[in-house]
Scaffold this motif. Structure first.
Motif, mmCIF file in Angstrom:
data_model
loop_
_atom_site.group_PDB
_atom_site.id
_atom_site.type_symbol
_atom_site.label_atom_id
_atom_site.label_comp_id
_atom_site.label_asym_id
_atom_site.label_seq_id
_atom_site.Cartn_x
_atom_site.Cartn_y
_atom_site.Cartn_z
ATOM 1 N N LEU A 1 -3.455 -5.364 -9.041
ATOM 2 C CA LEU A 1 -3.465 -4.185 -9.312
ATOM 3 C C LEU A 1 -3.268 -3.626 -10.806
ATOM 4 C CD1 LEU A 1 -0.925 -3.254 -6.349
ATOM 5 C CD2 LEU A 1 -3.215 -2.234 -6.875
ATOM 6 N N VAL B 1 1.987 1.620 -3.993
ATOM 7 C CA VAL B 1 1.003 1.817 -4.894
ATOM 8 C C VAL B 1 0.664 3.504 -4.589
ATOM 9 C CG1 VAL B 1 -1.329 1.668 -5.655
ATOM 10 C CG2 VAL B 1 0.338 -0.344 -5.027
ATOM 11 N N TRP C 1 -4.728 2.754 -5.344
ATOM 12 C CA TRP C 1 -5.066 1.863 -4.363
ATOM 13 C C TRP C 1 -6.578 1.899 -3.948
ATOM 14 C CZ3 TRP C 1 -2.316 -1.843 -1.779
ATOM 15 C CH2 TRP C 1 -2.856 -2.555 -0.800
ATOM 16 N N GLN D 1 0.713 -1.290 -0.042
ATOM 17 C CA GLN D 1 0.088 -0.053 -0.035
ATOM 18 C C GLN D 1 0.818 1.276 -0.123
ATOM 19 O OE1 GLN D 1 -3.091 0.087 2.835
ATOM 20 N NE2 GLN D 1 -3.967 2.045 2.386
ATOM 21 N N VAL E 1 0.815 2.224 -11.699
ATOM 22 C CA VAL E 1 0.300 1.772 -10.551
ATOM 23 C C VAL E 1 1.137 2.279 -9.336
ATOM 24 C CG1 VAL E 1 0.247 -0.189 -9.404
ATOM 25 C CG2 VAL E 1 -0.792 -0.163 -11.531
ATOM 26 N N GLU F 1 -1.133 -10.266 -5.685
ATOM 27 C CA GLU F 1 -1.614 -8.746 -5.370
ATOM 28 C C GLU F 1 -1.085 -7.715 -6.357
ATOM 29 O OE1 GLU F 1 -1.389 -11.407 -1.847
ATOM 30 O OE2 GLU F 1 0.015 -11.013 -3.291
ATOM 31 N N LYS G 1 -6.676 -3.950 -12.432
ATOM 32 C CA LYS G 1 -7.494 -3.150 -12.004
ATOM 33 C C LYS G 1 -7.346 -1.529 -12.818
ATOM 34 C CE LYS G 1 -8.395 -0.718 -7.612
ATOM 35 N NZ LYS G 1 -8.005 -0.545 -6.039
#
Length: 346
Positions: free
Chosen positions: A227, A8, A13, A5, A87, A223, A230
């Protein structure tokens, strides 16, 4: 590794990704599809492609020795490279560090995304020195880019130095293995479990002989792949590309034969090139090309162009003065190249 976190971009996020019709309904048992505003005629090209390429990933996963959830597929490796910036890197704030010389798209993507790009020169043997690279990083460095085998130099970076970077940097480490199929080195994609900050790139353009498909691969933790999915555009890999890739993957031994043949040709061409009177050095390579330093690279390049033979003049690239990059072709193409060069008079 810093917590994901923290690496990103905050807006990414918190992003609510676009939800396409094919994201909301994934089943195939339905017979009437009236959910995506598609034209009902001209099947099968009237339907949107699978946005996550799930069938292709299931077939690809055992070949690459990863899980489907660790695979991102994109419009060439360049899409995955660009996604690293989109990202992780805040425009005008963050930076990335990369080796030099190397593949030019890392810098292009940095410039497009307004991210400071910090190149660190390789040594005289085109090798990475991890201490120098790590010294160029700071608290705002989000990613490090390494290409191995490297382009345009062709050599694999020393594994121990890459491992020192992975251990010493707490951000994202991108290893571009576009040419790994031509190397005897163990690919880093098989070590994803050991390095949660690692992204490994690969492509169908080189060993698989499918540059026209524009299909790139990225391997990383679930993970990180989530991302990428996404942020990517909804239908980034078209149906024709997905289908052709599935056909290719039914014949992995064909690719193995192509690679074996190219490695044999590589050895023969490099040996013959080294005997040319104007050749000063042929550099070692683990790719489907080699770099050679010659006397008067511009003159040699222009001579070949006049004969309709195109190589790459890399003389303006760092550490590559008077160097030509030669891609290994068919035996007939290679013979034509060498025959022409034996007639060259400077």
């Amino acid at each position: 590794m810093r917590p994901l976190q923290e690496l990103v971009r905050p807006n990414v996020w918190n992003l609510q990704p676009y939800s396409s019709a094919r994201d909301e309904y994934k089943g195939m048992e339905a017979s009437v599809f009236l959910d995506a505003n598609e034209n009902p005629y001209n099947a099968p090209f009237n339907r949107y492609p699978d946005p996550l390429q799930e069938e292709l990933k299931r077939v690809l996963a055992p070949i690459k020795r990863v899980s489907p959830e660790q695979i991102f597929l994109g419009n060439g490796s360049d899409e995955a490279i660009d996604l690293v910036f989109r990202v992780f890197c805040r425009p005008g704030v963050d930076n990335v560090v990369a080796i030099a010389p190397t593949y030019g798209m890392y810098k292009v993507c940095a410039d497009v995304n307004d991210v400071d790009y910090r190149p660190v020169l390789l040594d005289d043997a085109f090798q990475l020195q991890a201490d120098r690279l790590l010294a160029a990083t700071d608290e705002r460095t989000k990613a490090v880019f390494l290409c191995s085998p490297n382009n345009p130099t062709g050599n694999s970076l020393r594994r121990d130095e890459i491992l020192r970077v992975l251990r010493g940097f707490d951000g994202i480490v991108v290893i571009d293995e576009a040419y790994a199929d031509f190397s005897c080195e163990q690919p880093f994609r098989e070590e994803l479990a050991s390095w949660p900050n690692l992204i490994v790139l690969n492509t169908f353009s080189k060993a698989w002989g499918c540059a026209a498909l524009r299909l790139g691969m990225a391997f990383a933790s679930e993970e990180i792949i989530a991302l990428f999915n996404k942020v990517k555009y909804p239908y980034n890999v078209n149906t024709l590309t997905q289908r052709q890739a599935l056909e290719l993957l039914k014949k992995p031994y064909t690719m193995d034969k192509w690679v074996a043949d190219l490695k044999t040709e590589r050895f023969n061409v490099m040996r013959s090139f080294a005997d040319l009177p104007f050749c000063e050095r042929v550099f070692p390579t683990d790719a489907n090309f080699f770099l050679a330093r010659v006397k008067g690279a511009d003159a040699v390049y222009d001579y070949l162009v006049r004969l309709g033979i195109i190589v790459r003049n890399r003389s303006r690239v760092e550490l590559c003065g008077d160097c030509l990059r030669i891609t290994i072709g068919t035996p007939q193409e290679n013979c034509k190249l060498l025959g022409a060069l034996r007639q060259f008079r400077n």
